[in-house]
Write an enzyme that holds these catalytic residues in place. Structure first.
Site, mmCIF file in Angstrom:
data_model
loop_
_atom_site.group_PDB
_atom_site.id
_atom_site.type_symbol
_atom_site.label_atom_id
_atom_site.label_comp_id
_atom_site.label_asym_id
_atom_site.label_seq_id
_atom_site.Cartn_x
_atom_site.Cartn_y
_atom_site.Cartn_z
ATOM 1 N N LYS A 12 -10.968 -1.926 -1.452
ATOM 2 C CA LYS A 12 -10.678 -2.518 -0.151
ATOM 3 C C LYS A 12 -11.904 -2.305 0.752
ATOM 4 O O LYS A 12 -12.515 -1.251 0.640
ATOM 5 C CB LYS A 12 -9.443 -1.836 0.482
ATOM 6 C CG LYS A 12 -8.190 -1.971 -0.379
ATOM 7 C CD LYS A 12 -7.037 -1.131 0.181
ATOM 8 C CE LYS A 12 -5.878 -1.119 -0.815
ATOM 9 N NZ LYS A 12 -4.728 -0.295 -0.384
ATOM 10 N N GLU A 15 0.202 -2.819 4.894
ATOM 11 C CA GLU A 15 -0.986 -1.972 4.983
ATOM 12 C C GLU A 15 -1.069 -1.217 6.309
ATOM 13 O O GLU A 15 -0.696 -1.744 7.343
ATOM 14 C CB GLU A 15 -2.244 -2.843 4.889
ATOM 15 C CG GLU A 15 -2.910 -2.846 3.538
ATOM 16 C CD GLU A 15 -3.563 -1.519 3.158
ATOM 17 O OE1 GLU A 15 -3.668 -0.608 4.011
ATOM 18 O OE2 GLU A 15 -3.962 -1.401 1.998
ATOM 19 N N ASP A 16 -1.609 0.013 6.257
ATOM 20 C CA ASP A 16 -1.861 0.770 7.488
ATOM 21 C C ASP A 16 -3.349 0.812 7.835
ATOM 22 O O ASP A 16 -3.714 1.325 8.884
ATOM 23 C CB ASP A 16 -1.363 2.211 7.340
ATOM 24 C CG ASP A 16 -2.173 2.986 6.314
ATOM 25 O OD1 ASP A 16 -2.387 2.452 5.194
ATOM 26 O OD2 ASP A 16 -2.614 4.104 6.617
ATOM 27 N N THR A 25 0.982 10.235 3.679
ATOM 28 C CA THR A 25 -0.087 10.921 2.942
ATOM 29 C C THR A 25 -1.460 10.629 3.543
ATOM 30 O O THR A 25 -2.423 11.336 3.221
ATOM 31 C CB THR A 25 -0.064 10.522 1.456
ATOM 32 O OG1 THR A 25 0.355 9.150 1.367
ATOM 33 C CG2 THR A 25 0.864 11.397 0.668
ATOM 34 N N SER A 67 -2.259 0.339 -4.263
ATOM 35 C CA SER A 67 -2.855 1.536 -3.664
ATOM 36 C C SER A 67 -4.172 1.834 -4.358
ATOM 37 O O SER A 67 -4.259 1.751 -5.584
ATOM 38 C CB SER A 67 -1.918 2.732 -3.832
ATOM 39 O OG SER A 67 -2.590 3.929 -3.476
ATOM 40 N N ALA A 68 -5.164 2.211 -3.583
ATOM 41 C CA ALA A 68 -6.466 2.582 -4.150
ATOM 42 C C ALA A 68 -6.417 3.967 -4.784
ATOM 43 O O ALA A 68 -7.366 4.395 -5.426
ATOM 44 C CB ALA A 68 -7.521 2.561 -3.045
ATOM 45 N N ASP A 77 0.884 -1.149 0.000
ATOM 46 C CA ASP A 77 0.000 0.000 0.000
ATOM 47 C C ASP A 77 0.934 1.214 0.000
ATOM 48 O O ASP A 77 2.133 1.079 0.300
ATOM 49 C CB ASP A 77 -0.893 -0.035 1.246
ATOM 50 C CG ASP A 77 -1.765 1.202 1.360
ATOM 51 O OD1 ASP A 77 -2.319 1.634 0.329
ATOM 52 O OD2 ASP A 77 -1.895 1.742 2.481
ATOM 53 N N LEU A 78 0.428 2.377 -0.339
ATOM 54 C CA LEU A 78 1.293 3.561 -0.393
ATOM 55 C C LEU A 78 0.989 4.549 0.748
ATOM 56 O O LEU A 78 1.830 4.803 1.607
ATOM 57 C CB LEU A 78 1.125 4.250 -1.758
ATOM 58 C CG LEU A 78 1.813 5.602 -1.935
ATOM 59 C CD1 LEU A 78 3.333 5.470 -1.852
ATOM 60 C CD2 LEU A 78 1.431 6.218 -3.288
ATOM 61 N N ASP A 79 -0.245 5.066 0.724
ATOM 62 C CA ASP A 79 -0.629 6.088 1.708
ATOM 63 C C ASP A 79 -0.604 5.513 3.119
ATOM 64 O O ASP A 79 -1.340 4.579 3.427
ATOM 65 C CB ASP A 79 -2.039 6.611 1.398
ATOM 66 C CG ASP A 79 -2.131 7.275 0.035
ATOM 67 O OD1 ASP A 79 -1.237 8.068 -0.287
ATOM 68 O OD2 ASP A 79 -3.094 6.996 -0.707
ATOM 69 N N LYS A 82 -9.632 5.111 6.102
ATOM 70 C CA LYS A 82 -8.319 4.700 5.577
ATOM 71 C C LYS A 82 -8.440 3.549 4.588
ATOM 72 O O LYS A 82 -9.068 2.532 4.891
ATOM 73 C CB LYS A 82 -7.397 4.280 6.723
ATOM 74 C CG LYS A 82 -6.765 5.452 7.434
ATOM 75 C CD LYS A 82 -5.686 4.980 8.393
ATOM 76 C CE LYS A 82 -5.203 6.138 9.240
ATOM 77 N NZ LYS A 82 -4.287 5.671 10.283
HETATM 78 C C1 BG6 Z 1 -6.012 5.190 -0.451
HETATM 79 C C2 BG6 Z 1 -6.165 6.048 0.771
HETATM 80 O O1 BG6 Z 1 -4.673 4.840 -0.603
HETATM 81 O O2 BG6 Z 1 -6.448 5.863 -1.611
HETATM 82 C C3 BG6 Z 1 -7.582 6.561 0.882
HETATM 83 O O3 BG6 Z 1 -5.829 5.299 1.918
HETATM 84 C C4 BG6 Z 1 -8.011 7.248 -0.411
HETATM 85 O O4 BG6 Z 1 -7.665 7.467 1.967
HETATM 86 C C5 BG6 Z 1 -7.807 6.286 -1.595
HETATM 87 O O5 BG6 Z 1 -9.374 7.631 -0.356
HETATM 88 C C6 BG6 Z 1 -8.184 6.912 -2.930
HETATM 89 O O6 BG6 Z 1 -7.285 7.950 -3.214
HETATM 90 P P1 BG6 Z 1 -7.449 9.035 -4.360
HETATM 91 O O7 BG6 Z 1 -6.130 9.755 -4.315
HETATM 92 O O8 BG6 Z 1 -7.659 8.300 -5.649
HETATM 93 O O9 BG6 Z 1 -8.618 9.887 -4.005
HETATM 94 MG MG MG Z 2 -2.948 3.208 3.370
#
Ligand code: BG6
Ligand code: MG
Length: 219
Positions: free
Chosen positions: A146, A170-171, A16, A115-116, A8-10, A44
């Site tokens: 997710k 993952e966080d 972030t 990452s989503a 996962d990234l954020d 999250k």
């Molecule tokens: C995830 C985050 O990585 O990405 C979420 O943990 C976020 O908080 C999701 O909503 C979607 O991100 P984005 O940048 O496409 O709005």
């Molecule tokens: Mg995350």
């Protein structure tokens, strides 16, 4: 045997998650929805639209807006968020994570990004980590976000591995649930009282090393 790592990234590679929270908090306040820790934690890992839906539900106003209005609010949040991530530099990589990426690279482990976020490529550019992630799941290709395992199954497929051969970092509670449902080994980053379903949890990214992970897997 573990042959690859799905990231996962954020909130895993960089903080972030705090910018997502800040931007959603601003929107929730605008919509008159009370912000609390339960909402912050539940958001999250969720996709952009799933996040907005959860905020509306949290405020008991899930039926108040039509699709067009929801799109507008989601775009407003994203505009705010994109502004916040402009300030990111390689110094914002969490302690020890660059070393962990290098350890994996040198050890011949495969890596992919689950990452989503549609902003993930921009963030990788800012952190100068683009070269580490040649394989990125396109969140636009997903049928379900997710906690569904789809993104983690696809991330393993991208690096030609079985889920059983992968670690997932993952966080988010939703992310750990997805990794477990994909039958990968779940490595939580954060609070073990929150990430209770994770196979192991690191509260400090400095301790994320292959040796520490392997020690935890033997337990
Ligand atoms: C995830 C985050 O990585 O990405 C979420 O943990 C976020 O908080 C999701 O909503 C979607 O991100 P984005 O940048 O496409 O709005
Ligand atoms: Mg995350």
């Amino acid at each position: 045997d573990i042959k690859g790592v799905v990231f996962d990234l954020d909130g895993v590679i960089t903080d972030t998650a705090r910018f997502h929270a800040q931007a959603w908090h601003a929107l929730a306040t605008e919509l008159g929805v009370k912000w609390d820790d339960e909402l912050a934690s539940g958001l999250k890992g969720l996709s952009r639209m799933d996040s907005l839906e959860l905020i509306l539900k949290h405020g008991g106003i899930e039926a108040k807006y039509n699709d067009e209005e929801k799109q507008r609010y989601a775009t407003e949040k994203n505009t705010n968020y994109k502004h916040l991530i402009q300030q990111l530099t390689p110094d914002d990589i969490y302690p020890g994570m660059k070393e962990f990426l290098n350890e994996l690279k040198d050890g011949g482990y495969k890596m992919s990004l689950a990452s989503a976020s549609k902003n993930a490529p921009t963030i990788l550019e800012h952190l100068e980590l683009t070269d580490y992630f040649k394989k990125i799941v396109d969140p636009a290709s997903l049928h379900r976000g997710k906690p569904d395992p789809e993104i983690f199954i696809k991330a393993a497929e991208l690096i030609d591995l079985k889920p059983e051969e992968c670690l997932g970092l993952e966080d988010a509670v939703a992310g750990i649930a997805g990794i477990n449902a994909a039958h990968e080994t779940s490595v939580g980053i954060g609070d073990s009282d929150v990430l209770t379903e994770a196979d192991m949890v690191f509260s400090n990214t400095k301790n994320v090393t292959l040796e520490n992970i392997k020690t935890n897997m033997e337990k």
